[in-house]
Write a protein that holds these residues in place. Structure first.
Motif, PDB file in Angstrom:
ATOM      1  N   THR A 146      43.962  16.829  24.518  1.00 61.59           N
ATOM      2  CA  THR A 146      44.448  18.077  25.076  1.00 61.59           C
ATOM      3  C   THR A 146      45.955  18.017  25.218  1.00 61.59           C
ATOM      4  O   THR A 146      46.481  17.034  25.733  1.00 61.59           O
ATOM      5  CB  THR A 146      43.846  18.314  26.467  1.00 61.59           C
ATOM      6  N   GLN A 202      49.310  18.311  26.919  1.00 67.52           N
ATOM      7  CA  GLN A 202      49.611  18.268  28.354  1.00 67.52           C
ATOM      8  C   GLN A 202      50.554  19.417  28.714  1.00 67.52           C
ATOM      9  O   GLN A 202      51.717  19.211  29.040  1.00 67.52           O
ATOM     10  CB  GLN A 202      50.193  16.906  28.729  1.00 67.52           C
ATOM     11  N   ILE A 229      50.722  23.278  30.819  1.00 70.15           N
ATOM     12  CA  ILE A 229      50.019  24.049  31.840  1.00 70.15           C
ATOM     13  C   ILE A 229      50.768  25.348  32.104  1.00 70.15           C
ATOM     14  O   ILE A 229      51.991  25.401  31.954  1.00 70.15           O
ATOM     15  CB  ILE A 229      49.859  23.173  33.113  1.00 70.15           C
ATOM     16  N   LEU A 288      52.468  15.721  32.614  1.00 75.11           N
ATOM     17  CA  LEU A 288      52.568  16.972  31.870  1.00 75.11           C
ATOM     18  C   LEU A 288      53.836  16.983  31.031  1.00 75.11           C
ATOM     19  O   LEU A 288      54.899  16.553  31.480  1.00 75.11           O
ATOM     20  CB  LEU A 288      52.606  18.158  32.835  1.00 75.11           C
ATOM     21  N   ASP A 330      46.471  28.778  33.517  1.00 81.43           N
ATOM     22  CA  ASP A 330      45.678  27.636  33.963  1.00 81.43           C
ATOM     23  C   ASP A 330      45.459  27.605  35.463  1.00 81.43           C
ATOM     24  O   ASP A 330      44.446  27.108  35.922  1.00 81.43           O
ATOM     25  CB  ASP A 330      46.348  26.330  33.529  1.00 81.43           C
ATOM     26  N   TYR A 366      42.016  27.258  39.604  1.00 82.22           N
ATOM     27  CA  TYR A 366      42.494  26.619  38.382  1.00 82.22           C
ATOM     28  C   TYR A 366      41.368  26.396  37.393  1.00 82.22           C
ATOM     29  O   TYR A 366      40.201  26.289  37.764  1.00 82.22           O
ATOM     30  CB  TYR A 366      43.202  25.297  38.708  1.00 82.22           C
ATOM     31  N   ARG A 367      41.730  26.321  36.115  1.00 78.27           N
ATOM     32  CA  ARG A 367      40.752  26.010  35.072  1.00 78.27           C
ATOM     33  C   ARG A 367      40.215  24.603  35.336  1.00 78.27           C
ATOM     34  O   ARG A 367      40.956  23.725  35.793  1.00 78.27           O
ATOM     35  CB  ARG A 367      41.399  26.054  33.678  1.00 78.27           C
ATOM     36  N   ASN A 389      39.683  22.095  33.638  1.00 85.09           N
ATOM     37  CA  ASN A 389      40.226  20.908  32.968  1.00 85.09           C
ATOM     38  C   ASN A 389      41.570  20.476  33.548  1.00 85.09           C
ATOM     39  O   ASN A 389      42.189  19.541  33.069  1.00 85.09           O
ATOM     40  CB  ASN A 389      40.336  21.143  31.452  1.00 85.09           C
ATOM     41  N   VAL A 390      42.015  21.156  34.584  1.00 82.78           N
ATOM     42  CA  VAL A 390      43.264  20.778  35.240  1.00 82.78           C
ATOM     43  C   VAL A 390      42.932  19.798  36.361  1.00 82.78           C
ATOM     44  O   VAL A 390      42.076  20.079  37.196  1.00 82.78           O
ATOM     45  CB  VAL A 390      43.972  22.020  35.825  1.00 82.78           C
ATOM     46  N   TYR A 424      47.572  16.606  35.483  1.00 76.29           N
ATOM     47  CA  TYR A 424      47.374  16.432  34.041  1.00 76.29           C
ATOM     48  C   TYR A 424      46.186  17.260  33.599  1.00 76.29           C
ATOM     49  O   TYR A 424      45.457  17.813  34.411  1.00 76.29           O
ATOM     50  CB  TYR A 424      47.166  14.959  33.689  1.00 76.29           C
ATOM     51  N   LYS A 425      46.002  17.327  32.297  1.00 73.37           N
ATOM     52  CA  LYS A 425      44.922  18.154  31.755  1.00 73.37           C
ATOM     53  C   LYS A 425      43.940  17.277  31.011  1.00 73.37           C
ATOM     54  O   LYS A 425      44.325  16.333  30.329  1.00 73.37           O
ATOM     55  CB  LYS A 425      45.516  19.182  30.795  1.00 73.37           C
ATOM     56  N   GLU A 426      42.679  17.623  31.113  1.00 67.69           N
ATOM     57  CA  GLU A 426      41.669  16.806  30.438  1.00 67.69           C
ATOM     58  C   GLU A 426      41.181  17.491  29.191  1.00 67.69           C
ATOM     59  O   GLU A 426      40.974  18.705  29.208  1.00 67.69           O
ATOM     60  CB  GLU A 426      40.498  16.600  31.396  1.00 67.69           C
TER      61      GLU A 426
END
Lengths: 313, 301, 519
Positions: C43, C45, C47, C229, C253, C496-497, C499-500, C517-519
């Motif tokens: 993913t 990084q 946001i 990020l 996000d 938040y989404r 994956n955040v 961070y994002k997954e």
């Protein structure tokens, strides 16, 4: 003709000075103080006095106006109270988005309005006429913000066909095209009614005109009569209305920009009025007024060129 | 200022003929246009609801009932449901009909009266023409909603100020229309005849020119009702219109938008109401124009 | 024949519109499975965040609004920070401090930190920043934050000495406030920090399209280690419905400050997570005590009895808590015993007081700012006061006008809030209720010398225990005296989404993207 243009240009200058004066005074008379807005609820009396001094608001209002006018004559629109950026720069960033939206919605209004107008003129008083009048008047009757919200709900959130908001590219690029569809339809449906109405009545008038009768009498095919003779001539007044509409649209984009998160001049105006950002409001009004007046002038010139019967002198 | 009897007779006859033609044609055309009939019907219903609001509901449109909020359409006791403060939607709707009529009517009348006077003056007296038209140019250069925004910002947000803003906004276009009409009427023979018979300016303006300019004024008024109602709702959407407790349709939408996902009727009901009423005034205005504008539609019958 | 066709046309077009509206309604039940994102391993990084108003500028010295603060706190840093959970104040750019005497703050700075323009962070930079903030010529909106400061001296490269005119209790809270973020002196002399910010923080400005979006990129040399990020985008989406739709479609996000009306919608969204915490903000009804009978305690009590705050708080859908205390549970100076002091809903008692004093049927001029939160308070209170026999004339106005008008003597009651961004009780009671600030932040014009004395005592000592005690006493005195009726204490929210990861919010509503961070 030339004299007319010169005269209108001179008038334009006085008109704009008049506008700056009215807006300047109006903004200063209006309740609400830019310094207390910048200071926010936490500001102390000293904070506010210091901010007022920094912005030059402690000077007599006439001095402030003359100072502004002086800057204007040197091509300086001033500095935004809020953001410290030059007013010209702030507007310049947003103008393309607004023009983008206005042009796209004019196209939408043409695409919807002219066919509807032609249909109702040709099938006058039939159910098709009723249908197209209802559709075009229905479009003008729905509040923009309501229509916009419903469009977002259907096409962006549920069907996911189009983005929810934002506008970051010209409408002829793929990205811009996707982004502009909903806002342009929202805004364009309103002016479509006017275009349709104008097309209808212009067509009706032309159909009855002598040269069309002559054409018919000469045995020109009905389809050719309509498409070649009528439509072309009917378009003159229609183009005028579209032109005038365009000027009006620049102001009408305000609500659409708000709903679809488009960073345009209209939204800048709302923000600046509520923040009492005097230089920003003045600059914006001046710009919109200039565009409006210039477009009007252009429409008149085109009109005079097309139709020799009109004499402005 | 005595008029020659014969002259007066001629003038009267000319005017009568004009008027009679209008009205006869008018009524015929209107009844041939199904849309105009629908428009009239909607306006009539709105007037009935507005006038009868007190008798048509048992609920105060501003009374809250925080234990029955967001009831859907078809609920017991509240057939159109309730809003987010438990206020009865039906009574808000019909009191809203009253408000939108009042706003539309007052702002259009104020704007039209001012515009008509200015237009008459500008069209009749060449001296005033320049200055009045320049001022109207100046106002024209402000796009409508921006002008209203500025006015409301200066005066503060309230329904009265919205009415003022919308009236001011309609003045220049009305003035233009009337002026144009006056210029045509002024050239007609009987006006010249009256002048040569020694009639005063005021008499000519109010007894002869004004009645002959009424047609476009009425058309403008009907069309502008639509604009006024729509603009009020737009201003309310921007938070500059009615105070939120007032059952003004635009304010109802902007308030209901927050609940669009749980209680869509809060948005849909006033939205449809605005659209219907605006539509009605638009079609009626359109039909009136067809009827009253003698330049076209001669063979519309 | 012809007529029937016309009717058909009419029916057709009506059906067309009904159809349009119906698709709008019916579609809304057919979602729910949508919005699931595929969990890719690589993913990007990046946001995106959306706010409903624009960022005004990126100088901590020249701004005072929460939207700008959200970006500023990612770019700049303060000497001290509040722990997002315990609200305890800890050194950040500072390493430690001591008070050789109650008027002197000796602050030792961390070494080897650089601004993103290469300027070293040192005592000179701290002095430069604070002097600029205090300078009357600067006209800084929050100059008052350091009003207690007398002199600032550089002892050595990494030691600053701040002397105050009197012992100043909330000093650390002021130094932990974003408006006292340290700026790069070289950058400030060279450029306008409003447009081109330079700080020591984890992110730096990459691109700014005014009014549309701001893009930050990571500061690879950040002294705590580079953030995870790579890129952060702050978008402006003025219509909150549109913003939430963007969260639903993944165009955005995360969002903060979700309106109470939208909370259940956001909670029900697939692929979206929410977070809420009791916050520091307080919202209140304020009486203009310059006016009669608002100057009388009896009258204020009657109003307090007339307002059903439980019913009001229930309308907030969990995004607000009821409390009698002016100093909220997350603010320094709060003691739970304050809850027992206030006045509870009792409409009969309210009617009785009004009747006894001949105040029945009186008309009250209510001033309300036209933001949804205050309008909600206004509408509910208007109706509740009507039920005890008072008439309320409600005047709504834009926020900008409101700020000006509320400082003048032009209303009977109004609603306002205080975000408590320093989370210190003195910074709440002094600006809002101390007589020094009548005509400015003290909109009710409350003037009580006894109360003033307690508040001053809480300010002019550095002994935190004494401070807390004095604040508690002042708090209880004000609750009883009721120049304010607390409507609710705020709840801070994030949506938040899913994956955040690593996103957290502190009770003042601030969040840091450093650990995210994002997954």
């Amino acid at each position: 003709m030339f004299a007319m243009i010169i005269r209108r240009m001179v008038q334009l200058v006085f008109l704009l000075i008049g506008i700056t004066f009215i807006v300047f005074m109006a903004m200063h008379i209006a309740p609400g103080d830019p310094a207390s807005i910048i200071g926010g609820p936490t500001a102390t009396k000293t904070d506010i006095i210091q901010i007022r001094e920094r912005l030059g608001l402690d000077r007599p209002i006439i001095i402030q106006y003359l100072d502004y006018l002086n800057g204007l004559l040197h091509g300086d629109l001033g500095i935004s109270f809020q953001t410290n950026r030059s007013v010209a720069e702030e507007i310049w960033i947003r103008l393309p988005n607004t023009v983008n939206l206005a042009v796209a919605s004019v196209i939408v209004s043409i695409l919807i309005g002219i066919p509807l107008g032609i249909i109702s003129a040709l099938k006058r008083n039939s159910w098709l006429d009723v249908f197209s009048t209802t559709v075009s008047l229905g479009g003008i009757s729905v509040p923009h913000f309501w229509l916009g919200a419903i469009f977002i709900l259907i096409f962006a959130v549920h069907l996911k066909w189009l983005p929810v908001g934002g506008l970051h590219a010209p409408f002829w690029t793929p990205q811009g095209f996707k982004e502009i569809i909903l806002p342009a339809i929202t805004l364009g449906t309103g002016s479509a009614a006017m275009t349709a109405r104008m097309t209808r009545s212009a067509m009706l008038e032309i159909i009855r005109a002598d040269f069309v009768r002559t054409a018919r009498a000469k045995g020109v095919k009905e389809r050719a009569v309509i498409w070649v003779h009528c439509l072309r001539n009917a378009m003159i007044p229609v183009v005028t209305v579209i032109g005038l509409n365009f000027g009006g649209l620049l102001g009408g984009t305000i609500i659409t920009e708000q709903v679809f998160a488009i960073n345009g001049v209209g939204r800048l105006m709302i923000e600046s009025i509520s923040a009492r950002d005097f230089p920003m409001v003045q600059g914006g009004v001046l710009l919109i007024a200039t565009i409006f007046v210039v477009i009007n002038l252009l429409v008149d010139i085109v009109y005079a060129l097309i139709d020799p019967r009109i004499n402005y002198d | 200022m005595s008029l020659d009897a014969a002259g007066q007779e001629i003038v009267k006859e000319m005017e009568n003929q004009l008027n009679r033609n209008y009205f006869l044609k008018g009524i015929k055309v209107l009844f041939k246009q199904p849309l105009a009939l629908v428009g009239f019907a909607i306006i009539l219903i709105q007037i009935i609801l507005a006038v009868g609001a007190n008798w048509l509901t048992a609920y105060d449109p501003t009374a809250q009932d925080l234990s029955h909020v967001n009831l859907p359409i078809g609920s017991e006791h509240h057939w159109l449901g309730t809003d987010n403060y438990g206020r009865d939607m039906w009574s808000r709707l019909i009191y809203g009909a009253r408000i939108s009529l009042i706003i539309g009517f007052t702002s259009v009348s104020l704007g039209t009266i001012a515009g008509t006077i200015l237009g008459l003056l500008a069209g009749y007296f060449r001296v005033l023409d320049g200055i009045i038209m320049r001022i109207s140019d100046l106002m024209f250069a402000f796009p409508g909603i921006l002008l209203a925004l500025l006015i409301v910002a200066i005066l503060g947000s309230s329904l009265v100020n919205v009415v003022i803003a919308i009236s001011i906004w309609s003045v220049p276009s009305c003035a233009r229309i009337v002026r144009g009409n006056v210029l045509t009427v002024k050239k007609q023979e009987y006006i010249t005849a009256m002048r040569s018979l020694g009639a005063g300016h005021l008499r000519i303006i109010f007894k002869h020119i004004l009645p002959n300019s009424l047609a476009p004024i009425i058309v403008f008024g009907a069309m502008h009702m639509a604009t006024a109602i729509l603009s009020t709702s737009s201003l309310s959407y921007l938070g500059l219109g009615a105070d939120p407790a007032t059952p003004e349709w635009g304010a109802m939408i902007s308030n209901g938008q927050q609940y669009m996902w749980q209680a869509p009727h809060l948005v849909i009901i006033p939205g449809i109401a605005i659209a219907l009423v605006v539509f009605a005034f638009n079609v009626v205005g359109d039909a009136l124009r067809d009827v009253l504008d003698p330049n076209m539609n001669i063979d519309q019958l | 024949m012809k007529k029937s066709k016309k009717v058909m046309g009419l029916v057709l077009s009506v059906l067309f519109f009904i159809g349009l509206v119906l698709t709008g309604c019916s579609n809304q039940s057919s979602e729910s499975s949508s919005g699931k994102s595929s969990g890719k391993s690589n993913t990007p990084q990046e946001i995106t965040y959306a706010s409903t108003s624009k960022v005004v500028g990126l100088s901590p010295i020249m701004t005072n609004d929460s939207v700008s603060a959200n970006v500023i706190t990612q770019i700049y840093e303060t000497l001290f920070v509040k722990d997002p959970d315990t609200m305890e104040i800890k050194p950040n750019l500072a390493e430690s401090y001591e008070n050789p005497d109650p008027k002197t703050w000796v602050i030792h700075l961390r070494k080897n930190i650089k601004f993103t323009d290469g300027t070293p962070f040192n005592a000179e930079a701290v002095k430069y920043t604070f002097d600029k903030l205090r300078d009357p010529k600067t006209g800084a909106p929050r100059a008052s934050l350091l009003a207690a400061v007398d002199t600032i001296t550089v002892k050595d490269d990494y030691t600053v000495v701040i002397k105050t005119k009197q012992p100043y209790g909330p000093m650390l809270a002021a130094l932990a406030h974003y408006n006292s973020s340290i700026v790069s002196p070289t950058a400030d002399k060279k450029q306008d920090l409003m447009k081109k910010p330079v700080g020591t923080g984890p992110f730096m400005l990459k691109e700014w399209v005014a009014g549309d979006h701001i893009t930050l990129v990571k500061n690879p040399n950040y002294w705590k280690g580079a953030p995870k990020l790579d890129k952060v985008t702050f978008k402006v989406v003025p219509d909150v419905n549109t913003a939430i739709s963007m969260l639903q479609t993944g165009d955005v996000d995360f969002l903060d400050g979700i309106p109470a009306e939208q909370w259940s919608r956001v909670q029900g969204m697939a692929g979206v997570k929410t977070l809420k915490k009791t916050g520091t903000p307080v919202s209140y009804l304020g009486f203009n005590v310059r006016h009669k009978p608002f100057s009388e305690l009896k009258f204020r009590q009657a109003i307090a009895y007339a307002i059903d705050r439980d019913a009001y708080v229930k309308q907030l859908n969990g995004l607000g808590t009821k409390s009698n205390s002016i100093i909220g549970p997350k603010v320094f100076g709060y003691d739970p015993s304050a809850e027992k002091v206030g006045y509870e809903y009792n409409p009969e008692k309210a009617k009785q007081i009004l009747k006894e004093n001949g105040w029945e049927g009186m008309t009250i001029h209510m001033l309300v700012a036209n933001t949804p939160g205050y309008m909600k308070m206004g509408e509910i209170v208007q109706d509740q006061l009507k039920k005890v026999g008072l008439k309320v004339d409600m005047q709504t106005m834009e926020w900008g006008t409101f700020l000006d008008v509320s400082k003048q003597d032009k209303f009977d009651i109004t609603f306002l809030g205080w975000s408590n961004s320093t989370a210190d009780g003195s910074e709440l009671l002094y600006p809002n209720l101390h007589s020094d600030n009548i005509g400015a932040s003290n909109v009710t014009a409350y003037n009580n010398p006894e109360f003033d004395k307690l508040v001053n005592e809480s300010r002019f000592t550095v002994d935190q225990k004494v401070r807390k005690k004095k604040l508690d006493e002042a708090n209880k005195m004000a609750i009883k005296d009721a120049p304010w009726i607390v409507m609710n204490h705020g709840v801070v929210t994030l949506a938040y989404r899913d994956n955040v990861k690593g996103l957290n919010i502190d009770p003042t509503g601030e969040w840091s993207l450093y650990p995210v961070y994002k997954e």
